[in-house]
Design a protein around this motif. Structure first.
Motif, PDB file in Angstrom:
ATOM      1  N   LYS A   1       0.804  -1.222   0.000  1.00 54.49           N
ATOM      2  CA  LYS A   1       0.000   0.000   0.000  1.00 54.49           C
ATOM      3  C   LYS A   1       0.840   1.276   0.000  1.00 54.49           C
ATOM      4  CE  LYS A   1      -4.348   1.383   1.846  1.00 54.49           C
ATOM      5  NZ  LYS A   1      -5.529   0.764   2.370  1.00 54.49           N
ATOM      6  N   ALA A   2       2.022   1.187   0.631  1.00 53.64           N
ATOM      7  CA  ALA A   2       2.829   2.402   0.729  1.00 53.64           C
ATOM      8  C   ALA A   2       3.730   2.608  -0.489  1.00 53.64           C
ATOM      9  CB  ALA A   2       3.678   2.350   1.994  1.00 53.64           C
ATOM     10  N   SER A   3       3.622   1.730  -1.503  1.00 52.46           N
ATOM     11  CA  SER A   3       4.499   1.882  -2.666  1.00 52.46           C
ATOM     12  C   SER A   3       4.054   3.058  -3.523  1.00 52.46           C
ATOM     13  CB  SER A   3       4.470   0.611  -3.503  1.00 52.46           C
ATOM     14  OG  SER A   3       3.205   0.491  -4.106  1.00 52.46           O
ATOM     15  N   HIS A   4       4.969   3.571  -4.296  1.00 53.51           N
ATOM     16  CA  HIS A   4       4.617   4.693  -5.172  1.00 53.51           C
ATOM     17  C   HIS A   4       3.629   4.273  -6.241  1.00 53.51           C
ATOM     18  CE1 HIS A   4       8.451   6.558  -3.658  1.00 53.51           C
ATOM     19  NE2 HIS A   4       7.445   7.248  -3.208  1.00 53.51           N
ATOM     20  N   THR A   5       3.713   3.009  -6.614  1.00 55.78           N
ATOM     21  CA  THR A   5       2.766   2.505  -7.602  1.00 55.78           C
ATOM     22  C   THR A   5       1.338   2.678  -7.067  1.00 55.78           C
ATOM     23  OG1 THR A   5       4.385   0.972  -8.443  1.00 55.78           O
ATOM     24  CG2 THR A   5       2.074   0.409  -8.828  1.00 55.78           C
ATOM     25  N   SER A   6       1.153   2.378  -5.800  1.00 53.62           N
ATOM     26  CA  SER A   6      -0.214   2.526  -5.294  1.00 53.62           C
ATOM     27  C   SER A   6      -0.574   3.994  -5.094  1.00 53.62           C
ATOM     28  CB  SER A   6      -0.450   1.671  -4.049  1.00 53.62           C
ATOM     29  OG  SER A   6       0.224   2.182  -2.961  1.00 53.62           O
ATOM     30  N   ILE A   7       0.395   4.822  -4.802  1.00 53.82           N
ATOM     31  CA  ILE A   7       0.103   6.271  -4.698  1.00 53.82           C
ATOM     32  C   ILE A   7      -0.407   6.776  -6.052  1.00 53.82           C
ATOM     33  CG2 ILE A   7       1.115   8.588  -4.414  1.00 53.82           C
ATOM     34  CD1 ILE A   7       3.078   7.358  -2.396  1.00 53.82           C
ATOM     35  N   ILE A   8       0.258   6.341  -7.123  1.00 53.34           N
ATOM     36  CA  ILE A   8      -0.165   6.793  -8.458  1.00 53.34           C
ATOM     37  C   ILE A   8      -1.540   6.219  -8.795  1.00 53.34           C
ATOM     38  CG2 ILE A   8       0.366   6.733 -10.933  1.00 53.34           C
ATOM     39  CD1 ILE A   8       3.289   7.019 -10.208  1.00 53.34           C
ATOM     40  N   ALA A   9      -1.765   4.955  -8.427  1.00 54.16           N
ATOM     41  CA  ALA A   9      -3.080   4.352  -8.696  1.00 54.16           C
ATOM     42  C   ALA A   9      -4.180   5.163  -8.016  1.00 54.16           C
ATOM     43  CB  ALA A   9      -3.113   2.909  -8.203  1.00 54.16           C
ATOM     44  N   ARG A  10      -3.918   5.596  -6.791  1.00 55.54           N
ATOM     45  CA  ARG A  10      -4.938   6.372  -6.075  1.00 55.54           C
ATOM     46  C   ARG A  10      -5.132   7.734  -6.731  1.00 55.54           C
ATOM     47  NH1 ARG A  10      -2.719   3.612  -1.505  1.00 55.54           N
ATOM     48  NH2 ARG A  10      -1.352   5.312  -0.895  1.00 55.54           N
ATOM     49  N   THR A  11      -4.020   8.299  -7.211  1.00 53.26           N
ATOM     50  CA  THR A  11      -4.140   9.593  -7.887  1.00 53.26           C
ATOM     51  C   THR A  11      -4.968   9.461  -9.157  1.00 53.26           C
ATOM     52  OG1 THR A  11      -1.967  10.189  -7.102  1.00 53.26           O
ATOM     53  CG2 THR A  11      -2.810  11.471  -8.935  1.00 53.26           C
ATOM     54  N   LEU A  12      -4.701   8.392  -9.902  1.00 52.38           N
ATOM     55  CA  LEU A  12      -5.450   8.181 -11.145  1.00 52.38           C
ATOM     56  C   LEU A  12      -6.863   7.666 -10.866  1.00 52.38           C
ATOM     57  CD1 LEU A  12      -2.726   6.408 -13.314  1.00 52.38           C
ATOM     58  CD2 LEU A  12      -3.539   8.739 -13.549  1.00 52.38           C
ATOM     59  N   GLU A  13      -7.067   7.266  -9.599  1.00 52.64           N
ATOM     60  CA  GLU A  13      -8.346   6.687  -9.186  1.00 52.64           C
ATOM     61  C   GLU A  13      -8.706   5.443  -9.998  1.00 52.64           C
ATOM     62  OE1 GLU A  13     -11.332   9.564  -8.105  1.00 52.64           O
ATOM     63  OE2 GLU A  13      -9.824  11.017  -7.493  1.00 52.64           O
ATOM     64  N   VAL A  14      -7.698   4.585 -10.235  1.00 54.81           N
ATOM     65  CA  VAL A  14      -7.983   3.270 -10.841  1.00 54.81           C
ATOM     66  C   VAL A  14      -7.913   2.217  -9.731  1.00 54.81           C
ATOM     67  CG1 VAL A  14      -7.225   3.583 -13.234  1.00 54.81           C
ATOM     68  CG2 VAL A  14      -5.559   2.943 -11.512  1.00 54.81           C
ATOM     69  N   PRO A  15      -8.896   1.304  -9.701  1.00 53.74           N
ATOM     70  CA  PRO A  15      -8.860   0.255  -8.684  1.00 53.74           C
ATOM     71  C   PRO A  15      -7.576  -0.572  -8.820  1.00 53.74           C
ATOM     72  CG  PRO A  15     -10.956   0.234  -9.880  1.00 53.74           C
ATOM     73  CD  PRO A  15     -10.067   1.201 -10.580  1.00 53.74           C
ATOM     74  N   ALA A  16      -6.964  -0.908  -7.691  1.00 56.92           N
ATOM     75  CA  ALA A  16      -5.735  -1.709  -7.755  1.00 56.92           C
ATOM     76  C   ALA A  16      -5.599  -2.582  -6.524  1.00 56.92           C
ATOM     77  CB  ALA A  16      -4.518  -0.794  -7.870  1.00 56.92           C
ATOM     78  N   VAL A  17      -5.147  -3.809  -6.747  1.00 60.29           N
ATOM     79  CA  VAL A  17      -4.819  -4.722  -5.647  1.00 60.29           C
ATOM     80  C   VAL A  17      -3.365  -5.161  -5.849  1.00 60.29           C
ATOM     81  CG1 VAL A  17      -5.337  -6.925  -4.535  1.00 60.29           C
ATOM     82  CG2 VAL A  17      -7.206  -5.528  -5.425  1.00 60.29           C
ATOM     83  N   LEU A  18      -2.569  -5.014  -4.810  1.00 63.00           N
ATOM     84  CA  LEU A  18      -1.142  -5.341  -4.911  1.00 63.00           C
ATOM     85  C   LEU A  18      -0.801  -6.490  -3.953  1.00 63.00           C
ATOM     86  CD1 LEU A  18      -1.122  -2.638  -6.428  1.00 63.00           C
ATOM     87  CD2 LEU A  18       0.765  -1.889  -5.036  1.00 63.00           C
ATOM     88  N   GLY A  19       0.401  -7.011  -4.128  1.00 68.06           N
ATOM     89  CA  GLY A  19       0.913  -7.999  -3.174  1.00 68.06           C
ATOM     90  C   GLY A  19       0.117  -9.302  -3.125  1.00 68.06           C
ATOM     91  N   LEU A  20      -0.317  -9.782  -4.314  1.00 66.89           N
ATOM     92  CA  LEU A  20      -1.134 -11.005  -4.325  1.00 66.89           C
ATOM     93  C   LEU A  20      -0.302 -12.284  -4.281  1.00 66.89           C
ATOM     94  CD1 LEU A  20      -3.681  -9.619  -6.837  1.00 66.89           C
ATOM     95  CD2 LEU A  20      -4.393 -10.749  -4.753  1.00 66.89           C
ATOM     96  N   GLY A  21       0.996 -12.153  -4.391  1.00 61.70           N
ATOM     97  CA  GLY A  21       1.858 -13.340  -4.294  1.00 61.70           C
ATOM     98  C   GLY A  21       2.056 -14.060  -5.611  1.00 61.70           C
ATOM     99  N   ASN A  22       1.043 -14.830  -6.044  1.00 65.32           N
ATOM    100  CA  ASN A  22       1.260 -15.622  -7.260  1.00 65.32           C
ATOM    101  C   ASN A  22       0.106 -15.502  -8.256  1.00 65.32           C
ATOM    102  OD1 ASN A  22      -0.611 -16.895  -5.775  1.00 65.32           O
ATOM    103  ND2 ASN A  22       0.252 -18.959  -5.952  1.00 65.32           N
ATOM    104  N   ALA A  23      -0.552 -14.365  -8.278  1.00 66.89           N
ATOM    105  CA  ALA A  23      -1.705 -14.194  -9.182  1.00 66.89           C
ATOM    106  C   ALA A  23      -1.311 -14.408 -10.641  1.00 66.89           C
ATOM    107  CB  ALA A  23      -2.302 -12.803  -8.991  1.00 66.89           C
TER     108      ALA A  23
END
Ligand code: PEP
Ligand code: MG
Length: 585
Positions: free
Chosen positions: A196-218
């Motif tokens: 959640k604290a990654s910059h990738t998620s910061i950008i996702a929130r800025t763009l307001e696109v749904p995102a799930v990170l850290g799924l392991g082996n998706a």
């Protein structure tokens, strides 16, 4: 698999990094190749050309990043600071010089040397429990992946060229990848790595696109064109959804979007309860660029400016002028609105590139935050001077993290005074009449709140750490995450004690931990008498709306009941029973 065979619904759980629901076809972004690296030896006469090959890969990576920065869409332009940091990281001594050294000393190929160096750097980050700092290790991965691609000669994932409506599925996406997302094509994304604290998620929130990170082996489970559902708030990803699940999520999606539109229409209204109590609702930022997002979401100021970012992923500590420029930018954009600058909250020396790197068994209990700063007064003084100088340009408050004793407050004030005196002597513009506050995030500060209140202008409760330190739950450990809740009776009582002390001693009590950003918690927070709430900018509209639908008088009556609850679950149930309808609106 035969057509008639019904595939079982699969639910994967990761970290909800950016809220929203999307339903669509998976598009796997292939980064294969760069994880598997061969080792081979380089003859002495070929060492120079191997080093040249590495340098050329770094140059190509830098050129590519610069092109991405130049072509970034308007929305992400304010985040290109992250990408500029990546350009600088390419030449970072720990990475660049060390790789060249390894090629030379061990006479190995550039790919192997790079991989070895990066693994070493990541080990340094490994023991750090702070999720924000952990996420900085992702920056190293993204930068080295980019170099590796040029060494190996694999193609860059070209997210910008995707020409159908899809959901991206990737092992990892760098901030640069994410910044190329075209909103009319990419509905959302999920990744195996990241938090959640990654910059990738910061950008996702800025763009307001749904995102799930850290799924392991998706990426091993999901195939191209599979229909998937992403719920970016809960971190749930569903594969082979049944018709019933699908219609549930369609309904949830419609409700989410309706609600978002409703909330954003009201985001600039005052946060005033039905019986006339007005609260300031502030934003938390980590990068100066996020200040715009706070204003866009109707924030009344900055309640927490985490200043760590400028110290990370680099060899030199930032100089006073550099810090001053960044702080001044934020302060000027906010005009008369308060900007609460929190001094460096670093989690152990290791996180800073040019420190000695002492090994701490428990970094969260170690030389962190104010303890670090008081041990390194030169570094602290530089920051204090920069804050005092920026204060001449607007409404600055200073906030000190991880205070656990009165001595720390006094020592900090002494250093702050010295910093002001030195600026005075040098004839530099500054303002020392700023509010001085401390974070209440260590249990000893709660117990000594009455004593500490006499030395400071305000308290800001940091529930993220207060819960961690009080309940002995590592905030980054998934195994004990189910025990981590702000409604634990001990936490509620502690907060009540702090707000009572604040009233008795006549100082304001704010909250800037995650507890403040959840509308579900608002009746409790109002009842406890918190004077100001600060949260991630995207949560501001929902929290303001919740405040507008409550009476403070009811909340005060309610909190007496809530404080009688003896378990977390009882307190949750009581909120649901008393305010459930409003929360669900
Ligand atoms: C907290 O601990 O609640 C807080 C706001 O600080 P951080 O999350 O930066 O530790
Ligand atoms: Mg904290």
């Amino acid at each position: 698999m035969p057509d008639h065979e019904i595939q079982k619904e699969i639910r994967l759980i990761g970290t909800g990094a950016s809220p929203g629901i999307c339903i669509g076809k998976a598009y796997l972004v292939d980064k294969e190749g760069i994880d598997i690296v061969e080792k081979y030896f380089i003859s002495r006469k070929n060492l120079d050309s191997e080093i040249k090959r590495f340098k050329m890969a770094v140059k190509n990576a830098a050129d590519e990043l610069r092109a991405i920065i130049e072509n970034a869409p308007e929305d992400v332009r304010r985040h290109t600071g992250i990408l500029e940091t990546h350009v600088a990281l390419l030449k970072d001594k720990m990475l660049y010089d060390k790789t060249i050294e390894t090629i030379k000393n061990e006479r190995v190929n550039a790919e192997w040397a790079l991989k070895k160096v990066v693994t070493g750097i990541k080990m340094l980050f490994h023991d750090i429990s702070d999720s924000y700092l952990k996420a900085r290790s992702d920056d190293i991965t993204h930068v080295s992946d980019r170099i590796m691609r040029f060494l190996i000669g694999t193609e860059e994932i070209n997210i910008g060229n995707i020409d159908k409506r899809v959901i991206l599925v990737a092992k990892d996406l760098s901030p640069a990848d994410t910044s190329q997302i075209q909103l009319d094509k990419v509905m959302g994304f999920l990744t195996d790595r990241g938090g959640k604290a990654s910059h990738t998620s910061i950008i996702a929130r800025t763009l307001e696109v749904p995102a799930v990170l850290g799924l392991g082996n998706a990426t091993q489970i999901i195939n191209n064109d599979d229909r998937i559902i992403i719920d970016g708030a809960t971190g749930i990803v569903i594969l082979n959804a049944t018709d019933q699940t699908l219609s549930e999520y369609k309904e949830l999606k419609a409700r989410f979007e309706e609600r978002k539109a409703f909330l954003s229409r009201g985001s600039h209204l005052k946060a005033e309860t039905l019986d006339g109590l007005s609260l300031q609702i502030m934003g938390n930022i980590e990068l100066p660029e996020e200040v715009v997002s706070v204003l866009d979401h109707g924030g009344d100021g900055i309640g927490l400016y985490r200043t760590e970012f400028q110290y990370l992923s680099r060899n030199e500590f930032p100089g006073e002028d550099e810090l001053f420029d960044k702080y001044k930018d934020v302060v000027e954009v906010m005009g008369r609105r308060p900007v609460t600058i929190r001094t460096l909250d670093i989690n152990g020396d290791k996180a800073i590139a040019n420190s000695n790197g002492s090994d701490e068994a428990n970094p969260a209990l170690g030389l962190r935050a104010i303890r670090y700063c008081l041990k390194k007064p030169d570094i602290f003084r530089t920051q204090l001077r920069a804050i005092l100088r920026a204060a001449a340009f607007g409404n600055v408050r200073i906030l000190i993290p991880m205070i656990s004793s009165l001595d720390e407050i006094r020592d900090t004030k002494r250093l702050l005074n010295e910093a002001a005196n030195s600026l005075e002597k040098e004839g530099k513009a500054y303002n020392k009449n700023i509010e001085f506050g401390i974070m209440i995030e260590v249990p000893s500060a709660v117990i000594l709140a009455d004593v500490m209140a006499q030395e400071v202008d305000f308290f800001s409760i940091g529930t993220n750490d207060l819960i961690q330190y009080t309940l002995a739950i590592d905030r980054g450990n998934r195994e004990v995450a189910h025990l981590y809740h702000p409604f634990h009776p001990a936490i509620l009582r502690m907060i009540k004690h702090v707000t009572d002390v604040g009233k008795e001693k006549g100082i304001k009590v704010y909250m800037c931990g995650e507890m403040a950003g959840d509308p579900f918690n608002v009746p409790v927070l109002l009842g406890l008498g918190i004077d100001e709430l600060s949260m991630n900018p995207q949560s501001i509209p929902a929290v303001k709306n919740m405040i507008r639908s409550l009476k403070v008088e009811d909340a005060r009556r309610f909190i007496m009941e809530a404080l009688k609850q003896t378990t977390t679950m009882d307190a949750i149930k009581l909120v649901e029973a008393s305010f459930g309808e409003m929360i669900g609106q």
